[in-house]
Structure formats: structure tokens, C-alpha cells
Design a protein around this motif. Structure first.
Motif, mmCIF file in Angstrom:
data_model
loop_
_atom_site.group_PDB
_atom_site.id
_atom_site.type_symbol
_atom_site.label_atom_id
_atom_site.label_comp_id
_atom_site.label_asym_id
_atom_site.label_seq_id
_atom_site.Cartn_x
_atom_site.Cartn_y
_atom_site.Cartn_z
ATOM 1 N N MET A 37 0.807 -1.306 0.186
ATOM 2 C CA MET A 37 0.102 0.031 0.128
ATOM 3 C C MET A 37 0.778 1.152 -0.057
ATOM 4 O O MET A 37 0.483 2.236 -0.484
ATOM 5 C CB MET A 37 -0.962 -0.080 1.298
ATOM 6 C CG MET A 37 -2.068 -1.153 1.185
ATOM 7 S SD MET A 37 -3.112 -0.984 -0.355
ATOM 8 C CE MET A 37 -3.928 0.796 -0.138
ATOM 9 N N LEU B 263 0.068 8.362 -5.502
ATOM 10 C CA LEU B 263 -1.564 8.579 -5.152
ATOM 11 C C LEU B 263 -2.092 9.644 -6.274
ATOM 12 O O LEU B 263 -3.043 8.943 -7.051
ATOM 13 C CB LEU B 263 -1.721 9.083 -3.790
ATOM 14 C CG LEU B 263 -3.361 9.217 -3.627
ATOM 15 C CD1 LEU B 263 -3.863 7.753 -3.457
ATOM 16 C CD2 LEU B 263 -3.322 9.653 -1.951
ATOM 17 N N SER C 224 -2.481 7.719 -9.385
ATOM 18 C CA SER C 224 -3.400 6.747 -9.216
ATOM 19 C C SER C 224 -4.581 7.217 -9.288
ATOM 20 O O SER C 224 -5.882 6.504 -9.622
ATOM 21 C CB SER C 224 -2.867 5.790 -8.191
ATOM 22 O OG SER C 224 -2.027 5.184 -7.982
ATOM 23 N N PHE C 225 -4.968 8.482 -8.653
ATOM 24 C CA PHE C 225 -6.071 9.017 -8.700
ATOM 25 C C PHE C 225 -6.598 9.930 -9.869
ATOM 26 O O PHE C 225 -7.841 9.743 -10.390
ATOM 27 C CB PHE C 225 -6.240 10.065 -7.522
ATOM 28 C CG PHE C 225 -7.477 10.869 -7.077
ATOM 29 C CD1 PHE C 225 -8.492 10.239 -6.557
ATOM 30 C CD2 PHE C 225 -7.655 12.202 -7.847
ATOM 31 C CE1 PHE C 225 -9.696 10.990 -6.171
ATOM 32 C CE2 PHE C 225 -8.879 12.871 -7.607
ATOM 33 C CZ PHE C 225 -9.848 12.196 -6.726
ATOM 34 N N THR D 222 -7.658 -4.039 -2.443
ATOM 35 C CA THR D 222 -7.728 -2.523 -1.814
ATOM 36 C C THR D 222 -7.301 -1.431 -3.043
ATOM 37 O O THR D 222 -8.425 -0.614 -2.833
ATOM 38 C CB THR D 222 -6.830 -2.276 -0.790
ATOM 39 O OG1 THR D 222 -7.213 -3.515 0.265
ATOM 40 C CG2 THR D 222 -7.439 -1.082 -0.026
ATOM 41 N N LYS D 223 -6.528 -1.625 -3.676
ATOM 42 C CA LYS D 223 -6.150 -0.667 -4.425
ATOM 43 C C LYS D 223 -7.272 -0.541 -5.747
ATOM 44 O O LYS D 223 -7.877 0.547 -6.133
ATOM 45 C CB LYS D 223 -4.520 -0.906 -5.254
ATOM 46 C CG LYS D 223 -3.613 -0.842 -4.382
ATOM 47 C CD LYS D 223 -2.224 -1.421 -4.950
ATOM 48 C CE LYS D 223 -1.121 -1.620 -4.093
ATOM 49 N NZ LYS D 223 0.086 -2.282 -4.661
ATOM 50 N N PHE E 229 -10.470 0.881 -4.439
ATOM 51 C CA PHE E 229 -10.589 2.318 -4.367
ATOM 52 C C PHE E 229 -10.667 2.997 -5.695
ATOM 53 O O PHE E 229 -11.167 4.019 -5.804
ATOM 54 C CB PHE E 229 -8.911 2.705 -3.855
ATOM 55 C CG PHE E 229 -8.643 4.277 -3.931
ATOM 56 C CD1 PHE E 229 -9.118 5.275 -2.923
ATOM 57 C CD2 PHE E 229 -7.629 4.867 -4.919
ATOM 58 C CE1 PHE E 229 -8.709 6.536 -2.890
ATOM 59 C CE2 PHE E 229 -7.365 6.058 -4.958
ATOM 60 C CZ PHE E 229 -8.012 6.991 -4.136
ATOM 61 N N ILE F 141 -14.237 2.878 -6.689
ATOM 62 C CA ILE F 141 -14.936 4.202 -5.796
ATOM 63 C C ILE F 141 -14.804 5.258 -6.607
ATOM 64 O O ILE F 141 -15.858 6.145 -6.625
ATOM 65 C CB ILE F 141 -14.789 4.046 -4.320
ATOM 66 C CG1 ILE F 141 -15.124 2.544 -3.937
ATOM 67 C CG2 ILE F 141 -15.276 5.159 -3.634
ATOM 68 C CD1 ILE F 141 -14.533 2.499 -2.374
ATOM 69 N N VAL F 142 -13.575 5.630 -6.951
ATOM 70 C CA VAL F 142 -13.529 6.993 -7.686
ATOM 71 C C VAL F 142 -13.906 6.918 -9.084
ATOM 72 O O VAL F 142 -14.683 8.111 -9.255
ATOM 73 C CB VAL F 142 -11.716 6.856 -7.791
ATOM 74 C CG1 VAL F 142 -11.413 8.092 -8.952
ATOM 75 C CG2 VAL F 142 -11.012 7.049 -6.445
ATOM 76 N N CYS G 165 -12.743 -7.578 -7.371
ATOM 77 C CA CYS G 165 -11.346 -7.095 -6.608
ATOM 78 C C CYS G 165 -10.650 -8.221 -6.143
ATOM 79 O O CYS G 165 -9.556 -8.400 -6.625
ATOM 80 C CB CYS G 165 -11.469 -5.826 -5.635
ATOM 81 S SG CYS G 165 -12.100 -4.456 -6.292
#
Length: 253
Positions: free
Chosen positions: A14, A21, A24-25, A112-113, A116, A119-120, A147
Motif C-alpha cells: 500500500m 497517489l 493513481s487518482f 484494496t487498490k 479504491f 469508488i473513484v 477485486c
């Protein structure tokens, strides 16, 4: 169960994610926006609704599934391949850590990634279309299961791969085409009867159909088949991972 070992692997993976980040975002936000411009505006202007749902909203589950599957595979495969590449995997294998703890650490971080990112994309989609989720708990359950299952699949690819090119081989040549041909941006009921039958042999159809049901309460295939498909795929991947560590295939040899 060595929870400290799991936590160490998970935290390390993580930390690599959080170092990039912003990349990735921003990447999924831009990609989702482009999909809405191309599919939502260009094609959506010609297709008003699909089964009573606006085309812009209809493609949201497909967009999320496309990104979640590819991100889960990519993160898990790279996560386990990199220790193989630099040789630190032998330190991990010689440590007092069993294969289950290794898998939980790497697959948990990759899942988890991917979650995320999903959700984004969901939040970004809400900026473009009026999105209502009829079954929010089922939606989250489908996303989490996807996932986890595709992170397991990516973990297998990372062990199988012998170079960086092979890491991208299956995601690009197999998974992405299956997603595009699996009803991501259309309903399979729009296809001619012969192609509807052929499409049902695509396992991704069942995942996308079940996920779309959680949004709009409609599906191309029965929801029970969707759950059975993702459960079967997850079980198959778990058996494959167990066999890999039992035999040491491409880990110790």
C-alpha cells in the motif's frame, strides 16, 4: 496465522500505491471522463435509453468493471513479480510465513487498490449522469468479490510471467477484449440471437450483468448465475494458487 507478516506485506504494498497517489487518482478520473465524452456523448446521442435506463448511466457499471478488473490484475501481478525479478522472494519464502499469509498480504493490497479505483470512478460518473443504485450492498459485494477474484488471478499471472512483457500479455489480449465483448457498453439483448448465444460463453458477461443488476435491477442473465460465476472463478484461482505453492512452480524452480 501470522498477522504481523500479513500486515507487513500489506503495508509495504500500500505504501507503494500511496507514493503515486495523485497518478493513481487522476488517471481513472481522466479515463472515465474520456469514456463519457466518447460513449456518453457521441454514442449516447444516438442511443437514448437501454431497457429504460439512459445510456450514460447504463455504461457506468461496465466502466467500473473494466477498470477494477484491469487494476486488480495489474497491481497483484506486479506486486508478486517484482520480488521475483530482484530475488527478494527467496527471503520471503525462507521466512516463517506460510503461503496463505503471503497471498492474503499481496492479494489484499491489490484488491484494496482496485476497490479504491472503483469508488473513484463511481464518484466521477456521478458528476456526468444522474446515478441511482437500487441495491447498494449488493453493488459493494460484487465490487469487492471482483477485486479479490481478479487480484488472485493477477497474482497467478505475476508468478507465471517471466518478463515484464508477459505481465501485460493476458490483461491486454484476453481480459480487456472479454470485458468489451461482455456487455460493458451494451445489452446483449441488442445482439442477433446467434451472437447472444456466443456471448454467453464469455464469463465476464455474468460479472457485468450481476453488477449492473445492483444498479438498475435488471440483468442480461439471472443474478444467481452471476454469483455462481464469480464464486466459481474465485475458487478456481484459490486452488491454482494452492497448487503453485505446493509444487513451487516458477517460484523455487
Amino acid at each position: 496465522m501470522n498477522w504481523q507478516a500479513i500486515r507487513s506485506i500489506y503495508t509495504f504494498e500500500m505504501a507503494r500505491f500511496f507514493r503515486t497517489l495523485m497518478q493513481s487518482f487522476i488517471s481513472p478520473v481522466i479515463s472515465t471522463s474520456l469514456y463519457f465524452v466518447v460513449f456518453g456523448a457521441a454514442i449516447g446521442s444516438r442511443i437514448d435509453q437501454v431497457d429504460g435506463v439512459s445510456y450514460g448511466a447504463f455504461i457506468v457499471p461496465g466502466l467500473i468493471m473494466l477498470s477494477v478488473m484491469t487494476q486488480a490484475i495489474s497491481n497483484a501481478s506486479f506486486g508478486i513479480y517484482f520480488p521475483k525479478f530482484i530475488g527478494t522472494i527467496y527471503e520471503l519464502l525462507s521466512a516463517p510465513v506460510n503461503f496463505l499469509e503471503i497471498v492474503i498480504g499481496y492479494v489484499g493490497a491489490a484488491a484494496t487498490k482496485a476497490l479504491f479505483i472503483g469508488i473513484v470512478i463511481l464518484a466521477t460518473s456521478a458528476l456526468f449522469v444522474d446515478l441511482q443504485i437500487q441495491h447498494p450492498f449488493a453493488m459493494m459485494a460484487f465490487m469487492v468479490l471482483t477485486c479479490v477474484s481478479f487480484s488472485l488471478f493477477g497474482f497467478i499471472i505475476g508468478i507465471w510471467a517471466q518478463n515484464f512483457e508477459q505481465l501485460q500479455l493476458i490483461p491486454l489480449l484476453v481480459v480487456t477484449p472479454l470485458v468489451f465483448l461482455g456487455g460493458s457498453f451494451y445489452s446483449i439483448s441488442m445482439l442477433p440471437p446467434i451472437w447472444q448465444t456466443i456471448t454467453l460463453f464469455n464469463p465476464v458477461v455474468y460479472l457485468i450483468s450481476g453488477f449492473r443488476w445492483s444498479f438498475f435491477g435488471m440483468a442480461d442473465v439471472p443474478i444467481g448465475l452471476s454469483l455462481l460465476a464469480i464464486a466459481g472463478f474465485t475458487a478456481l484461482c484459490m486452488v491454482a494458487v494452492w497448487w503453485i505453492f505446493k509444487t513451487g512452480w516458477r517460484i523455487r524452480k
